[in-house]
Design an enzyme around this catalytic site. Structure first.
Site, PDB file in Angstrom:
ATOM      1  N   HIS A  78      47.508  38.945  49.762  1.00  0.00           N
ATOM      2  CA  HIS A  78      48.395  39.045  50.392  1.00  0.00           C
ATOM      3  C   HIS A  78      47.173  39.701  51.379  1.00  0.00           C
ATOM      4  O   HIS A  78      47.287  40.046  52.001  1.00  0.00           O
ATOM      5  CB  HIS A  78      49.417  39.848  50.056  1.00  0.00           C
ATOM      6  CG  HIS A  78      50.263  39.180  49.852  1.00  0.00           C
ATOM      7  ND1 HIS A  78      51.441  39.644  48.763  1.00  0.00           N
ATOM      8  CD2 HIS A  78      50.387  37.275  49.282  1.00  0.00           C
ATOM      9  CE1 HIS A  78      52.092  38.765  48.211  1.00  0.00           C
ATOM     10  NE2 HIS A  78      51.705  37.626  48.709  1.00  0.00           N
ATOM     11  N   GLY A  84      64.565  46.809  36.584  1.00  0.00           N
ATOM     12  CA  GLY A  84      65.376  45.539  37.620  1.00  0.00           C
ATOM     13  C   GLY A  84      65.284  44.118  37.238  1.00  0.00           C
ATOM     14  O   GLY A  84      63.884  44.268  36.457  1.00  0.00           O
TER      15      GLY A  84
END
Length: 255
Positions: A102, A229
């Site tokens: 990115h 997570g």
């Protein structure tokens, strides 16, 4: 492949971490590419906030997870590193076989002529144009942005490209923009050369990174995921570990 979760231990917040990410704690959302390109006031607000946040953002240093991956490369155990992060921490840790998917906040791009300049040089130009301007920052975002009031933003002066006078943008992929096809193809080739894929600190919610998981699955490569997570690819992983990146990666003996 690394994501925002590898840099949180260096003090850079992320967007998606459960209960503590920016999405969970605030209603703030990252800037959209189309808004930035179309609107001078949006660019003014972005650069004012970025100007205030830059000294803190640019001072962050690699943590043990970045150093571990750099060490694996030095030992010939890491074929290629792809990061979704724009913080330059892998470069600061010495990684060279690296693709910044990115882009990087430490570079600035002219939208008209494509001239690239270091972000540090732009900070000096901001200071010259705004010698008496000051604002109080209200919390740092993952891309170095801070939160300012509209009143603070309105008097901020933004320089244009010193070569052609065009508008300046950080050399990063904003939300709503896409990664250049040649960069995507390059990473696909590196995945095809690999014998396994390790994901570190990414929920893989963004397709620009998730697509390489799909490539690895097609190649039947083992996929390991280290992330606090759940991720989008837990069902595709041979190994999933819930742990802090900086605590676990240095424990792995790459030899």
């Amino acid at each position: 492949m690394t994501g925002a979760g590898i840099s949180t231990e260096s003090g850079i917040p992320d967007y998606r971490s459960e209960k503590v990410g920016l999405y969970a704690r605030t209603d703030r959302r990252p800037i959209q590419h189309g808004d930035f390109v179309r609107s001078a006031p949006v660019r003014q607000r972005y650069w004012a906030r970025n100007f205030v946040g830059w000294p803190q953002f640019s001072s962050h240093q690699p943590n043990p997870a970045h150093w571990a991956l750099s060490n694996w490369e030095r030992l010939g155990k890491l074929h290629w590193l792809v990061t979704q992060n724009v913080d330059a921490l892998h470069t600061k840790a010495g990684s060279q076989r690296l693709t910044e998917l990115h882009g990087c906040m430490h570079r600035v791009l002219c939208l008209d002529c494509g001239e690239q300049t270091p972000r540090g040089a732009l900070q000096e130009r901001f200071q010259v144009l705004n010698p008496t301007w000051s604002a109080e920052a209200h919390g740092l975002a993952p891309d170095g942005d801070v939160f300012l009031t509209e009143e603070e933003v309105q008097s901020f002066q933004v320089p244009s490209c010193s070569r052609c006078g065009g508008p300046l943008k950080p050399d990063v992929v904003f939300f709503g923009d896409t990664v250049k096809p040649d960069k995507v193809d390059f990473v696909h080739k590196r995945v095809n050369e690999a014998d396994s894929l390790l994901v570190v600190g990414s929920s893989l919610q963004v397709y620009s990174g998730y697509r390489f998981i799909l490539t690895a699955r097609e190649k039947k490569l083992p996929i390991a995921i280290l992330n606090i997570g759940p991720t989008r690819s837990d069902d595709l992983a041979s190994l999933k570990l819930d742990s802090r990146c900086g605590e676990l990666l240095p424990l792995i003996d790459p030899r």
